[in-house]
Design a protein around this motif. Structure first.
Motif, short mmCIF file in Angstrom:
data_model
loop_
_atom_site.label_atom_id
_atom_site.label_comp_id
_atom_site.label_asym_id
_atom_site.label_seq_id
_atom_site.Cartn_x
_atom_site.Cartn_y
_atom_site.Cartn_z
N CYS A 155 -2.58 2.79 3.53
CA CYS A 155 -1.98 1.70 4.29
C CYS A 155 -1.22 2.28 5.48
O CYS A 155 -0.45 3.22 5.33
CB CYS A 155 -1.04 0.91 3.38
SG CYS A 155 0.12 -0.16 4.26
N CYS A 186 2.86 1.70 4.80
CA CYS A 186 3.66 2.39 3.78
C CYS A 186 2.99 3.69 3.32
O CYS A 186 3.55 4.43 2.54
CB CYS A 186 3.91 1.47 2.59
SG CYS A 186 2.41 1.10 1.63
N CYS A 193 -1.41 -5.35 1.59
CA CYS A 193 -1.17 -4.11 0.85
C CYS A 193 -0.42 -4.47 -0.43
O CYS A 193 0.57 -5.20 -0.40
CB CYS A 193 -0.36 -3.15 1.71
SG CYS A 193 0.22 -1.71 0.79
N HIS A 216 1.35 -2.61 -2.14
CA HIS A 216 2.63 -1.88 -2.25
C HIS A 216 3.70 -2.47 -1.34
O HIS A 216 4.84 -2.64 -1.75
CB HIS A 216 2.41 -0.40 -1.89
CG HIS A 216 1.47 0.28 -2.81
ND1 HIS A 216 1.82 0.67 -4.08
CD2 HIS A 216 0.15 0.62 -2.67
CE1 HIS A 216 0.77 1.23 -4.68
NE2 HIS A 216 -0.26 1.21 -3.83
N CYS A 217 3.30 -2.78 -0.07
CA CYS A 217 4.34 -3.21 0.89
C CYS A 217 4.15 -4.64 1.38
O CYS A 217 5.02 -5.19 2.04
CB CYS A 217 4.37 -2.25 2.09
SG CYS A 217 2.87 -2.32 3.09
#
Ligand SMILES: [Zn+2]
Length: 246
Positions: free
Chosen positions: A204, A207, A228, A230-231
């Motif tokens: 990504c 991040c 994403c 994660h972020c």
């Protein structure tokens, strides 16, 4: 006109690049805008304190006027009693008037004492006002200098900024409000102001966490908007360089 997902992603990427440029312009201004705002707040604070002190001085002035009137009344009474004392018929009358005279003398002494006290307070307040004023004037000078500095920077980028803001409005047309709102929200939460990123070298672009190959394939398909995991940033595309290497 309904855009395809690919068109929406393109529009968002465009929006992101414009916003990033605007961010860069703002970054050049550094802490100046904050400093100017802080100084403005400080000056307002000083002005508030000064006007409060001035109101207190006005109140004390009014008190002094009141005491002066009391004194005049007492002086008139004293004059009246003194005249009366000339024409008393006996000692008892004389003593009674003497007591009244004494009372009025005390009244005058008390008024003098209060005037002195109020005068002392006024002088202290005026010293305070002068101190605050000189502190305020120093801040005003700082403020003026910082404002000038900021004005120069703003003027330098004014044209560019105006053009970018115009382009931004154009880029945002046809993209549904819900998506723009999501974009703005993600951008607000992201430290670097990036809401829409590319997948670069399998990660990504926001991040730098790995994006699994299947997810990358989905992103390239552009059938739906993928964020994403994660972020939460929107993953617009997979970097072309990555594709050519395969
Ligand atoms: Zn991410």
């Amino acid at each position: 006109m309904e855009l395809t997902v690919a068109q929406k992603l393109e529009a968002l990427l465009n929006l992101q690049s414009i916003d990033s440029e605007l961010d860069e312009i703002k970054k050049l201004r550094g802490d100046l805008p904050d400093e100017v705002r802080d100084l403005e707040d400080e000056v307002v604070g000083f002005e508030t304190r000064i006007s409060k002190f001035k109101r207190e001085v006005d109140t004390l002035d009014a008190e002094i006027n009141g005491y002066r009137l009391n004194k005049k009344d007492a002086e008139k009474l004293i004059q009246k009693y003194k005249d009366q004392q000339m024409n008393v018929r006996n000692n008892r009358e004389y003593d009674a008037i003497s007591k009244e005279l004494e009372l009025q003398e005390l009244e005058i002494q008390l008024a003098d004492k209060r005037i002195k006290e109020a005068d002392f307070k006024i002088r202290n307040k005026n010293t305070e006002i002068a101190d605050v004023e000189s502190a305020m004037n120093a801040r005003k000078k700082d403020l003026e200098a910082k404002r000038k500095e900021l004005d120069v920077l703003v003027a330098e980028s004014q044209e560019e900024e105006k053009a970018l803001v115009g382009n931004r409005d154009k880029a945002a047309t046809n993209v549904e409000e819900r998506l723009i709102n999501a974009y703005n929200r993600i951008r607000g939460n992201a430290g670097n102001g990036l809401a829409v990123v590319m997948v670069r070298r399998g990660a990504c672009g926001g991040c730098f966490n790995i994006v699994p190959p299947q997810r990358q394939a989905d992103i390239k398909d552009k059938k739906k908007i993928i964020v994403c995991e994660h972020c939460g940033r929107i993953l617009a595309d997979v970097d072309a360089i990555e594709i050519s290497r395969r």
